[in-house]
Structures are given as structure tokens and as C-alpha cells.
Design an enzyme around this catalytic site. Structure first.
Site, short mmCIF file in Angstrom:
data_model
loop_
_atom_site.label_atom_id
_atom_site.label_comp_id
_atom_site.label_asym_id
_atom_site.label_seq_id
_atom_site.Cartn_x
_atom_site.Cartn_y
_atom_site.Cartn_z
N ASP A 181 -3.50 1.25 -9.95
CA ASP A 181 -2.87 0.59 -9.51
C ASP A 181 -3.23 -0.80 -9.11
O ASP A 181 -4.82 -0.96 -8.81
CB ASP A 181 -2.13 0.58 -8.43
CG ASP A 181 -0.15 -0.07 -8.61
OD1 ASP A 181 -0.65 -1.56 -8.43
OD2 ASP A 181 0.53 0.08 -7.94
N ASP A 225 7.58 -4.43 -12.07
CA ASP A 225 8.20 -2.96 -10.88
C ASP A 225 9.74 -4.24 -11.39
O ASP A 225 10.60 -3.45 -10.88
CB ASP A 225 7.89 -4.25 -9.71
CG ASP A 225 6.46 -2.68 -9.37
OD1 ASP A 225 6.49 -2.15 -9.64
OD2 ASP A 225 5.93 -3.50 -7.68
C1 GLA Z 1 3.11 -1.30 -7.39
C2 GLA Z 1 3.25 -0.71 -8.04
C3 GLA Z 1 4.92 0.23 -8.46
C4 GLA Z 1 4.64 2.00 -7.25
C5 GLA Z 1 3.89 0.56 -5.72
C6 GLA Z 1 3.23 1.68 -4.76
O1 GLA Z 1 4.73 -1.93 -6.95
O2 GLA Z 1 3.70 -1.97 -9.04
O3 GLA Z 1 5.07 1.21 -9.66
O4 GLA Z 1 3.48 2.05 -8.29
O5 GLA Z 1 2.71 -0.04 -6.56
O6 GLA Z 1 3.04 1.68 -4.09
#
Ligand code: GLA
Length: 723
Positions: free
Chosen positions: A473, A543
Site C-alpha cells: 500500500d 477503496d
Molecule cells: C488503504 C487501502 C485499504 C486499506 C487501508 C489500510 O486505504 O486502500 O484497502 O488497506 O489503506 O490502512
């Protein structure tokens, strides 16, 4: 194929259905005379006569320099009479910036030049390398063009060589320049924000410079490093368009300049704002590659060429067609609030439902109970996970599941042991309070010792545990563009060097752990580009998992990226991003158009939804090969507000899979025809769910009725050839 005609001094490059024709005019300038439909080699003389007479300076007469402003150029420079945007600006010691590039030599060879330290097309093809020399300085520019027999994609990049002894500074060093003839064009771009990535937008190209860019150190949620120029009349399956896509993940710019006479200059590469790269005597700067895609079969033809190319040339060959694990990720199920019991409940349920892999998301390490601390401390939090990762992995193994783990390798929390030990490792400038996006700072990946450190700690976790999947990430962009370790004259190199550091780590980790499958992510789809896909075969698309919003995001993303690149999950309702409730079937249908998975607390699902999950997974495993290898035909654009519908057809046209979704129901609007696409007109097909048998020709021209559905209803059709 690449043909050099010595008499005409022309180069004819062909691939797929396109030709790209250049020639060296009498004044020594390298000039484009055709980029478009495939032509015969015998047409080249005609093309030169036709295009050159209009634009080319053909001698050193006094108007020659001014004519540069009209000439279709292959790489444009500054300060010598071409008033359009330059591709290159090089500042010399004496303060001069002008340059004018003329042909010096060329080479044609097999293969594609590797771009050291950066993602690039992997191999095959043939390359033309043309060296241009600057009239005014010791600069040499080597333009690379690579074509593949079957591909509609042409790859370009540039090497900039300082052949002198004095250093100079590159203020701009784009990857390509492509001047197209006058026409009525529209520009397609993919824009958005967090949870709304890659919404397509098409608008007529107006006079002046249209600029798409990121200044964020990442390709960004806001503007994707992709654009397409559409000739008037271009639609989904007909008409002419040109796709432009960078194989690069950092700050970028793509520009389209419509001149007063209607010609268009397309260019792009590394973002030039804030960019200053010093090039010592004898040094070479290499730009990222760009993919140029010609289609005379509309945007659908373009995106299918791009998908084929990304699968054949960008994604790791050992992963690209590998069956993707159906996974469950605990993020939306627990966020930071989990312990062994909660995770075990999800794992146990996953095993019952036929899920392959459990992915443990953010919160397993350091002191990480919310997003304010712990990043950088890649050591398991034993208070939270009794028995550490091993206990969770053991549980997965007992239940026949594989285990995946989340990292955010580029980041550091101020409240972390790593920061306390190395406060100077964060990107910031002394005396300037750094902006803290999502309560975290970015590690200075321009510094090798920091990349080495992260490689060491992440590598240790991967070595010591049985991990088959990593979600990488990246949750904030760079603000204070500055490295404490770079000398003042090199601060302008920061952004590019940062992304080179990311590539270095990605290269080393993926090479050291070849059996680990990597998924990219950046606050959802904030770094969804061909550069990242070189290392990570799939990327968390957004997301936003609401099944209508997702349909739009996946539609937009598919202009430039194959379905197999998109991670698509079923999440809980009411949806955490939109508050909307959409049926489990529709959520599953939309998520089946990619690398599918689940992102909810399986242990809290109703019995009914559990049964549906089992059925969805079994159904997915019937079509996942189509998702990995098939051709995408897009039947109904969700941005038109009524239906989303996409269809994947196997390469041999024996099978197809259709997914559709209704937006809001409207009374008396049910007699709408949906024509299928991509089937073989001569073949007979059966649509399983409708029990219809008809020829491909009938299904694609007469079509079918859209199913009658209420709000956010969906359908899936499995189509098979009847022999
Ligand atoms: C980002 C990712 C999510 C999750 C969060 C964790 O927003 O897109 O899927 O992994 O971080 O903090």
C-alpha cells in the site's frame, strides 16, 4: 517490422494495423509523415511528397528555422523557432537553453532496449534508434521506437547524452513527441479522486496546451498517466484514436497542443515542474517508456490492444496468466480492531466457502491501533496477535488457506520506533513543519540506505513466515519535495529519484521472493499505472466497493488496463463508502470482472449470503480464465446513467461472459436493445441463462433485450459455441 529506405532516408515502422513513417528531410530534421492506418512501403514516397511539401523546411534557406514551427517533429527543442511546447530544455553553464536537433545516425536491431532501474516492455520486437545531434551544444538525443509484429502498440523513449565535458541541467526531458496532422480531435482522460478513480471525460481539444499531470510523486487518483486523442466520429467500436500511456508511476505530465492550423502535438513523460536533473560530461539520462496505441476500431480496439500489450509485455510472465487466488481481506471487516479470535472466525468461515487466501491488512505490526502510529515498525504486534503471525498462518494452514500480508513500505509514522531512531529518514526540510497526510510521513526513498533497510525488514518478515501474497500500500503523497541527503543542485532530481527508489525496492523484493504474489495499492487506486503493473500483476482498484460506483470505476480503468489487473471485492452493505445497499448478487457480478475477492466479516454473514458466496466462487472459477486472457467488449457505458454492461470473449471466440447492471429503474423503459459484440458471426452460440441459441451475427446485430430489473439489479450470461 522496420524498413529503412536509404534513398528516401525514411523509416517505416509497422505493427498490428498501424504504420509510423518518419524521414530525414533535406535540412536534416527528423520529420513524421504518417502515424495511422497501415500503408505499403511503396506509399512512403507519396507520404513524404504529400506531408513534407506542406511542412518541411527542405534547405538551409533563411526561412528554414521558422519552418520548424510547422514541422511535425519527433522530438522538439526550445529556442530555435519552434514555438510549440518543447520536449526538451537543457540549460548550459553559459545560461543558454536553445537547441536544434538534426539527424546524425541510426540503428535497427532486434529486441527492446531495457530501461535500467525502471519498468519497461519486456522483450521481443524490433527497435529503431535514431541519434539526433544538437546544433548548439554537446547534446545527443537517441530516440527509441520499438514495434511488435502483432501489436497495435508502439513503445518510445529517449536517451539524452551529454557528449561534452561541461555539465548541463535538464529542465525538461519528456519521453516522446508526436505531431499529428490537422483534424477535429477530442481528448479522453481518466480523472477522479480517492474512491472515485479514473472517471473518463472526453472533451473537444481546444486551441492551446491541454495538460494532464500529477505533482504528487505518484501517478495519482486525480489524473491517470493515460490519455487518448479521438478523431471526430470515434466511438466504442469504430473510428480512429490514439492512446498515450506512460510506463511510469511518479509525477508526470502529458500534454496535447492544438496549434492555430489545427495540428496536434502530443508529448509527455516525467513531470517538468520542479524537475532539474544535472547531467555531467559523458553522462546519459534515460526517460521512462511511453506506449502509443493506434486504433481504427474505436476506443474498444484501442483498449484491447493495450490490454494485450500489458499482459504480454508489462506484467510478470510467471504471474500474468496464473489463476488468481480468491481472497478475503479483513480491512473492512475489522479495520484496526482485531485479535486472534476475530481473524480465526473469518479464516474458518473462508475455508467453508471455498476462499483460497486470507489477507491480513493494516494493523498487525508495531503499535498500530489506528492510523497515527507504527508505520515503519515491521515487527508483529504480539499484544494484538497472540502467538504472532505464526498463529494466524497456522490457522490458515489447518483450514487449507494461504496467507497474505499488508505492508506500506514507503511510509513512516512520527510515533514509531523507526522515526525515533531515524527522524532524518522522513521526507522533510529542516525548519519547515511537514504536512502530515493521514498522520504519516514518507520515507526518503532517494536514499539507498533507507531502501536497503526496508528491503531488510520486509524481507525478514517474508523469509521467516509462510506468506504467499503481499498487498503493498501507499497512503499519502509527497509534500515537502526535499532530501536531506541531496546537494542543493540535485534537489530537482528528488521526485524522479524517489520513484526510482520505489522501483528498486519492488524489483528486489519481487526477485528475492518469486513465489509471493504482489498486489499494488495506494489508498485504493492512487497509483494504478503500467509502471506498477510491471512489479505487481494486480492493483486494488479503489477503496470504493459500492457495486454501482465500482462498475463506473472499473469501466474507466478498463480504457487503459486489463481486467486481470483490477482487484475487485465484494463488501458489506450498507456500503462503507456510499451507505448504499445493493444486492449480494450484483456485488458479486461486478466483482467477477477482475481478480475477485471478499472484503467483509464472513463470520457475520447470513446463511443465505454464505450460500451465495459459495456459488459465486464456484461460478468465478468457471470464468476466471476469460478474465485473465479474454478480449473485453464494452456494451453499455454506466456514465450514460442507465446500464453498465461488459462482455469478455475468449481469443478463439468459443466462449464469452457478460455482466450487466441496471442503475435506477425507470417505468416504461424496458424495450431497449443490447447488441453483443466480439462473437464470430459464423458461429452458433447458446446463452445458458436465457436458453437462447443464435448465430454470432444475429446476437451482435439484432441483439437481445436488456433484462427487466429494478434498481441496481444485475445479470450474468455465459455464452458458449454450439458445435
Ligand atoms: C488503504 C487501502 C485499504 C486499506 C487501508 C489500510 O486505504 O486502500 O484497502 O488497506 O489503506 O490502512
Amino acid at each position: 517490422m522496420i524498413v529503412y529506405n536509404e534513398k528516401l532516408k525514411s523509416f517505416h515502422l509497422t505493427g498490428g494495423r498501424f504504420s509510423y513513417v518518419l524521414y530525414v528531410n533535406k535540412a536534416g530534421f527528423l520529420q513524421n509523415v504518417h502515424y495511422g492506418a497501415r500503408v505499403q512501403e511503396s506509399d512512403v514516397a507519396y507520404l513524404i511528397g504529400y506531408r513534407a511539401s506542406a511542412y518541411a523546411p527542405d534547405s538551409e534557406d533563411k526561412n528554414c528555422d521558422m519552418a520548424l514551427n510547422e514541422m511535425p517533429s519527433e522530438y522538439s527543442s526550445y529556442g530555435r523557432g519552434d514555438y510549440r511546447e518543447p520536449s526538451l530544455i537543457a540549460l548550459r553553464r553559459d545560461g543558454a537553453r536553445m537547441s536544434r536537433l538534426r539527424y546524425a545516425s541510426h540503428k535497427i536491431f532486434d529486441g527492446v532496449p531495457a530501461v535500467k532501474g525502471m519498468p519497461h516492455a519486456r522483450g521481443g520486437g524490433s527497435t529503431l534508434a535514431v541519434t539526433l545531434k544538437d546544433d548548439c551544444s554537446a547534446l545527443e538525443i537517441v530516440l527509441h521506437y520499438t514495434v511488435w509484429e502483432e501489436s497495435g502498440v508502439l513503445v518510445r523513449n529517449v536517451e539524452i547524452v551529454n557528449t561534452g565535458s561541461e555539465p548541463l541541467v535538464l529542465e525538461k526531458a519528456f519521453s516522446f513527441c508526436c505531431d499529428l496532422p490537422e483534424g477535429e480531435y477530442s481528448l479522453l482522460r481518466l480523472c477522479g479522486s480517492w474512491a472515485r478513480e479514473r472517471y473518463p471525460e472526453t472533451a473537444p481539444l481546444a486551441h492551446g496546451v491541454t495538460r494532464l499531470q500529477s505533482l504528487r510523486g505518484a501517478s495519482s487518483h486525480q489524473v491517470n498517466p493515460f490519455t487518448a486523442l479521438l478523431q471526430k466520429g470515434c466511438s466504442e467500436e469504430s473510428g480512429v484514436c490514439y492512446g498515450v500511456q506512460l510506463i511510469y508511476s511518479g509525477s508526470f505530465a502529458l500534454t496535447a497542443e492544438k496549434t492555430p492550423v489545427g495540428t496536434v502535438r502530443l508529448q509527455g513523460g516525467i513531470q517538468d515542474i520542479g524537475f532539474l536533473f544535472s547531467l555531467g560530461g559523458g553522462e546519459t539520462f534515460v526517460t521512462p517508456q511511453v506506449m502509443l496505441t493506434y486504433s481504427n476500431e474505436g476506443t474498444g480496439g484501442m483498449l484491447r490492444s493495450i490490454h494485450d500489450f500489458i499482459r504480454a509485455q508489462i506484467v510478470r510472465p510467471d504471474c500474468v496468466y496464473k489463476r488468481r487466488p480468491v481472497l478475503v481481506n479483513n480491512w473492512e471487516a475489522t479495520y484496526f480492531d482485531f485479535d486472534n479470535e476475530k481473524l480465526f472466525a473469518i479464516i474458518d468461515e473462508a475455508a467453508q466457502l471455498g476462499i483460497d487466501t486470507f489477507v491480513l491488512d493494516d494493523g498487525w505490526f508495531g503499535k498500530r491501533d489506528d492510523d497515527r502510529s507504527g508505520l515503519g515498525d515491521w515487527f508483529v504486534n504480539q499484544n494484538k496477535l497472540k502467538g504472532g503471525l505464526q498463529a494466524v498462518i497456522d490457522r490458515c494452514k489447518q483450514r487449507g488457506l494461504k496467507f497474505g500480508l499488508w505492508f506500506e513500505p514507503e511510509m513512516i509514522s512520527e510515533d514509531s520506533d523507526l522515526y525515533r531512531a531515524h527522524p532524518d529518514w522522513a521526507v522533510k526540510k529542516e525548519g519547515v513543519k511537514p504536512v502530515c497526510g493521514r498522520n504519516q510521513l514518507v520515507l526518503d526513498f532517494t536514499r539507498k540506505e533507507i531502501v536497503d533497510y526496508v528491503f531488510g525488514v520486509v524481507g525478514k518478515v517474508l523469509r521467516e513466515n509462510d506468506i504467499s501474497y503481499v498487498k503493498w500500500d501507499m497512503n499519502r503523497n509527497i509534500t515537502e519535495v526535499y532530501s536531506a541527503a541531496l546537494p542543493p543542485e540535485k534537489q530537482g532530481e528528488f521526485m524522479h529519484r524517489y520513484i526510482l527508489g520505489v522501483y528498486d525496492l519492488a524489483e528486489r523484493l519481487t526477485a528475492a521472493f518469486p513465489n509471493v504474489f504482489f498486489e499494488g495499492c495506494a489508498g485504493g487506486g492512487g497509483r494504478f499505472d503500467a509502471g506498477m503493473l510491471y512489479y505487481f500483476p494486480q492493483i486494488w482498484t479503489s477503496d470504493d466497493t459500492d457495486a454501482w460506483e465500482r462498475a463506473k470505476i472499473q469501466w474507466g480503468t478498463s480504457y487503459a488496463y486489463p481486467l486481470s489487473a483490477m482487484s475487485c471485492h465484494v463488501s458489506v452493505c450498507p456500503n462503507h463508502q456510499t451507505g448504499r445497499t445493493i444486492s449480494f448478487e450484483t456485488r458479486g457480478a461486478v466483482a467477477s470482472l477482475g481478480a475477485t475477492g471478499y472484503e467483509l466479516d464472513l463470520s457475520k454473514m447470513t446463511k443465505e449470503d454464505k450460500e451465495k458466496t459459495k456459488a459465486q466462487i464456484a461460478a468465478y472459477k468457471e470464468i476466471d480464465e476469460l478474465i485473465l486472457k479474454g478480449d473485453l467488449y464494452r456494451l453499455s457505458d454506466p456514465f450514460e446513467g442507465k446500464y453498465f454492461c461488459e462482455m469478455v470473449v475468449s481469443k478463439d471466440k468459443s466462449r464469452a461472459y457478460v455482466v450487466g447492471e441496471r442503475m435506477l429503474y425507470m417505468p416504461c423503459d424496458y424495450d431497449v436493445t443490447l447488441c453483443l459484440a466480439g462473437l464470430d458471426g459464423e458461429k452458433t452460440y447458446r446463452i445458458r441463462e436465457l436458453n437462447i441459441t443464435a448465430s454470432g451475427a444475429a446476437l451482435c446485430t439484432v441483439g437481445l433485450k436488456f433484462p427487466r430489473l429494478l434498481d441496481f439489479g444485475s445479470w450474468t450470461w455465459h455464452i458458449e459455441e454450439v458445435r
